[in-house]
Motif scaffolding. Structure first.
Motif, PDB file in Angstrom:
ATOM      1  N   LEU A   1       0.847  -1.186   0.000  1.00  8.49           N
ATOM      2  CA  LEU A   1       0.000   0.000   0.000  1.00  8.49           C
ATOM      3  C   LEU A   1       0.884   1.237   0.000  1.00  8.49           C
ATOM      4  CD1 LEU A   1      -2.432  -1.259   2.771  1.00  8.49           C
ATOM      5  CD2 LEU A   1      -3.085  -0.879   0.381  1.00  8.49           C
ATOM      6  N   VAL A   2       0.680   2.121  -0.975  1.00 10.03           N
ATOM      7  CA  VAL A   2       1.527   3.306  -1.098  1.00 10.03           C
ATOM      8  C   VAL A   2       0.692   4.517  -1.509  1.00 10.03           C
ATOM      9  CG1 VAL A   2       3.614   2.002  -1.683  1.00 10.03           C
ATOM     10  CG2 VAL A   2       2.081   2.772  -3.509  1.00 10.03           C
ATOM     11  N   ALA A   3       1.257   5.690  -1.247  1.00  9.04           N
ATOM     12  CA  ALA A   3       0.636   6.947  -1.673  1.00  9.04           C
ATOM     13  C   ALA A   3       1.728   7.991  -1.779  1.00  9.04           C
ATOM     14  CB  ALA A   3      -0.436   7.386  -0.687  1.00  9.04           C
ATOM     15  N   SER A   4       1.448   9.068  -2.480  1.00  8.95           N
ATOM     16  CA  SER A   4       2.418  10.147  -2.614  1.00  8.95           C
ATOM     17  C   SER A   4       2.347  11.074  -1.402  1.00  8.95           C
ATOM     18  CB  SER A   4       2.136  10.947  -3.883  1.00  8.95           C
ATOM     19  OG  SER A   4       0.928  11.683  -3.747  1.00  8.95           O
ATOM     20  N   PRO A   5       3.430  11.760  -1.055  1.00 11.33           N
ATOM     21  CA  PRO A   5       3.391  12.721   0.058  1.00 11.33           C
ATOM     22  C   PRO A   5       2.338  13.802  -0.151  1.00 11.33           C
ATOM     23  CG  PRO A   5       5.653  12.216  -0.534  1.00 11.33           C
ATOM     24  CD  PRO A   5       4.791  11.591  -1.586  1.00 11.33           C
ATOM     25  N   ALA A   6       2.136  14.234  -1.419  1.00 13.87           N
ATOM     26  CA  ALA A   6       1.131  15.271  -1.683  1.00 13.87           C
ATOM     27  C   ALA A   6      -0.269  14.770  -1.352  1.00 13.87           C
ATOM     28  CB  ALA A   6       1.208  15.697  -3.149  1.00 13.87           C
ATOM     29  N   PHE A   7      -0.542  13.524  -1.680  1.00 14.25           N
ATOM     30  CA  PHE A   7      -1.852  12.948  -1.374  1.00 14.25           C
ATOM     31  C   PHE A   7      -2.059  12.843   0.140  1.00 14.25           C
ATOM     32  CE2 PHE A   7      -4.374   9.175  -0.302  1.00 14.25           C
ATOM     33  CZ  PHE A   7      -5.577   9.466  -0.937  1.00 14.25           C
ATOM     34  N   LEU A   8      -0.993  12.521   0.857  1.00 13.42           N
ATOM     35  CA  LEU A   8      -1.105  12.329   2.306  1.00 13.42           C
ATOM     36  C   LEU A   8      -1.141  13.633   3.079  1.00 13.42           C
ATOM     37  CD1 LEU A   8       1.387   9.349   2.718  1.00 13.42           C
ATOM     38  CD2 LEU A   8      -1.110   9.257   2.810  1.00 13.42           C
ATOM     39  N   ASP A   9      -0.775  14.731   2.435  1.00 10.68           N
ATOM     40  CA  ASP A   9      -0.744  16.024   3.113  1.00 10.68           C
ATOM     41  C   ASP A   9      -2.139  16.376   3.635  1.00 10.68           C
ATOM     42  OD1 ASP A   9       0.292  18.426   4.060  1.00 10.68           O
ATOM     43  OD2 ASP A   9      -0.210  19.474   2.204  1.00 10.68           O
ATOM     44  N   GLY A  10      -2.258  16.574   4.934  1.00 16.15           N
ATOM     45  CA  GLY A  10      -3.539  16.914   5.549  1.00 16.15           C
ATOM     46  C   GLY A  10      -4.361  15.713   5.965  1.00 16.15           C
ATOM     47  N   ARG A  11      -3.881  14.505   5.640  1.00 15.97           N
ATOM     48  CA  ARG A  11      -4.587  13.293   6.052  1.00 15.97           C
ATOM     49  C   ARG A  11      -3.840  12.637   7.222  1.00 15.97           C
ATOM     50  NH1 ARG A  11      -5.743  13.023   0.387  1.00 15.97           N
ATOM     51  NH2 ARG A  11      -7.961  12.560   0.010  1.00 15.97           N
ATOM     52  N   GLN A  12      -4.594  12.109   8.152  1.00 12.11           N
ATOM     53  CA  GLN A  12      -4.000  11.389   9.269  1.00 12.11           C
ATOM     54  C   GLN A  12      -3.641   9.984   8.811  1.00 12.11           C
ATOM     55  OE1 GLN A  12      -6.435  11.316  12.750  1.00 12.11           O
ATOM     56  NE2 GLN A  12      -4.972  10.133  13.978  1.00 12.11           N
ATOM     57  N   ALA A  13      -2.445   9.514   9.159  1.00  4.76           N
ATOM     58  CA  ALA A  13      -1.995   8.188   8.743  1.00  4.76           C
ATOM     59  C   ALA A  13      -2.977   7.124   9.229  1.00  4.76           C
ATOM     60  CB  ALA A  13      -0.601   7.905   9.297  1.00  4.76           C
ATOM     61  N   PRO A  14      -3.358   6.177   8.367  1.00  2.00           N
ATOM     62  CA  PRO A  14      -4.308   5.135   8.777  1.00  2.00           C
ATOM     63  C   PRO A  14      -3.696   4.206   9.815  1.00  2.00           C
ATOM     64  CG  PRO A  14      -3.360   4.596   6.644  1.00  2.00           C
ATOM     65  CD  PRO A  14      -2.884   5.977   6.975  1.00  2.00           C
ATOM     66  N   ARG A  15      -4.531   3.740  10.725  1.00  2.00           N
ATOM     67  CA  ARG A  15      -4.062   2.811  11.759  1.00  2.00           C
ATOM     68  C   ARG A  15      -4.478   1.376  11.477  1.00  2.00           C
ATOM     69  NH1 ARG A  15      -6.706   6.236  16.494  1.00  2.00           N
ATOM     70  NH2 ARG A  15      -8.231   6.356  14.794  1.00  2.00           N
ATOM     71  N   SER A  16      -5.445   1.189  10.572  1.00  2.00           N
ATOM     72  CA  SER A  16      -5.897  -0.148  10.205  1.00  2.00           C
ATOM     73  C   SER A  16      -6.396  -0.111   8.768  1.00  2.00           C
ATOM     74  CB  SER A  16      -7.007  -0.632  11.139  1.00  2.00           C
ATOM     75  OG  SER A  16      -8.186   0.127  10.918  1.00  2.00           O
ATOM     76  N   PRO A  17      -6.413  -1.267   8.073  1.00  2.00           N
ATOM     77  CA  PRO A  17      -6.894  -1.292   6.689  1.00  2.00           C
ATOM     78  C   PRO A  17      -8.317  -0.764   6.524  1.00  2.00           C
ATOM     79  CG  PRO A  17      -5.714  -3.313   7.192  1.00  2.00           C
ATOM     80  CD  PRO A  17      -5.871  -2.572   8.494  1.00  2.00           C
ATOM     81  N   SER A  18      -9.169  -0.972   7.533  1.00  2.00           N
ATOM     82  CA  SER A  18     -10.569  -0.554   7.413  1.00  2.00           C
ATOM     83  C   SER A  18     -10.701   0.952   7.207  1.00  2.00           C
ATOM     84  CB  SER A  18     -11.365  -0.988   8.641  1.00  2.00           C
ATOM     85  OG  SER A  18     -10.827  -0.394   9.814  1.00  2.00           O
TER      86      SER A  18
END
Length: 310
Positions: A170-187
């Protein structure tokens, strides 16, 4: 009743080429002969065996039952003779002719092409033709010597050799993750925009396994779907969503920080990388050389990744 002494065996090569190429014109191009010469060979072969082998109409040609029987035998004769000649050449340490290899697009570009380039350097008289595509090819009809397949095999009629395995992370770009809290579980990923691959049986479903053996299935919210893995990677890099990407395609992106792993303890089940080739008693020298070149390349790549982590 036809006798083998009455048949010019060279015509079996021409006959097999016509069947596999699908037309007299295509066979003539493959064999380097004039179309009229190919047609004459087929007519004389039919006269020698005493039956019609190919029924021709203005729009298409089709094999008769006798033609199908003779083709199966002709194909085996040609393949056995070719393998024998290659083995003779290989016994002197030299590979000649052309080897045709099929591969998925991204894996062909990233792994198979450089592995075959190394093989070509070791055997300058060997020509290489790499055919990359997303769909499975008919090895016999397309004259493919070796096909690289990712995941479970669907072709039980072919022989196979395991090359290794790959992972999907599972991957994402830093720009996509900006402002999102890192997921703690797949759900938690169920509501995130997802970049999927349309060629998969279930492009919107993730089946993941934790390092401790736990499993979880996630129904994704499709944001972007592509029909090639390389296009899906490009969309993920551009921030269209998160994706489940192969380790061999994103290794450099992760190292450079262009992509970030999500939930690194979770991944898809490991999947096999295999080489498949037409059934025969013994793999040809060219097939064996391709398999060895791929295994060598993968082993060196694995060693390099281990060294980089130290």
């Amino acid at each position: 009743m036809a006798d083998l002494r009455d048949v010019n065996l060279n015509r079996l090569v021409v006959f097999a080429a016509v069947v596999e190429a699908g037309s007299l014109s295509a066979a003539a191009e493959r064999l380097g002969l004039a179309k009229t010469m190919v047609s004459a060979h087929i007519q004389r072969l039919e006269a020698e065996v005493g039956v019609t082998l190919i029924v021709r109409t203005t729009r298409r040609s089709s094999l008769t039952e006798a033609g199908r029987t003779l083709y199966e035998a002709s194909r085996e004769c040609v393949r056995t003779a070719t393998d024998a000649l290659e083995s003779i050449s290989a016994s002197s340490g030299r590979l000649r002719g052309v080897v045709r290899v099929a591969s998925p697009v991204d894996y062909g570009e990233l792994v198979v092409a450089p592995a075959l380039a190394a093989l070509r350097r070791a055997h300058p008289e060997l020509g290489v033709e790499l055919i990359c595509g997303e769909g499975y090819v008919d090895l016999v009809a397309e004259r493919i010597d070796v096909a690289v397949r990712l995941g479970n095999l669907k072709d039980s009629s072919y022989r196979s050799a395991r090359l290794g395995q790959y992972m999907r992370w599972l991957v994402a770009s830093p720009a996509f993750l900006d402002g999102r809290q890192a997921p703690r579980s797949p759900s938690e990923l169920g509501e995130w925009p997802f970049v999927g691959l349309s060629t998969l049986a279930h492009p919107d479903t993730l089946s993941l396994r934790h390092e401790d053996g736990r499993r979880e299935t996630v129904r994704c919210r499709r944001a972007f779907i592509a029909n090639t893995a390389s296009a899906g990677r490009a969309a993920t890099l551009a921030g269209a969503g998160y994706g489940l990407m192969t380790d061999f395609s994103i290794g450099e992106d992760l190292a450079a920080g262009r992509l970030v792993r999500l939930l690194p303890q979770w991944a898809a089940e490991p999947a096999a990388i295999q080489a498949v080739f037409p059934s025969s008693r013994q793999p040809s020298a060219k097939v064996a050389a391709v398999i060895d070149a791929l295994r060598t390349y993968l082993a060196r790549a694995d060693q390099a990744r281990v060294s980089a982590r130290r």
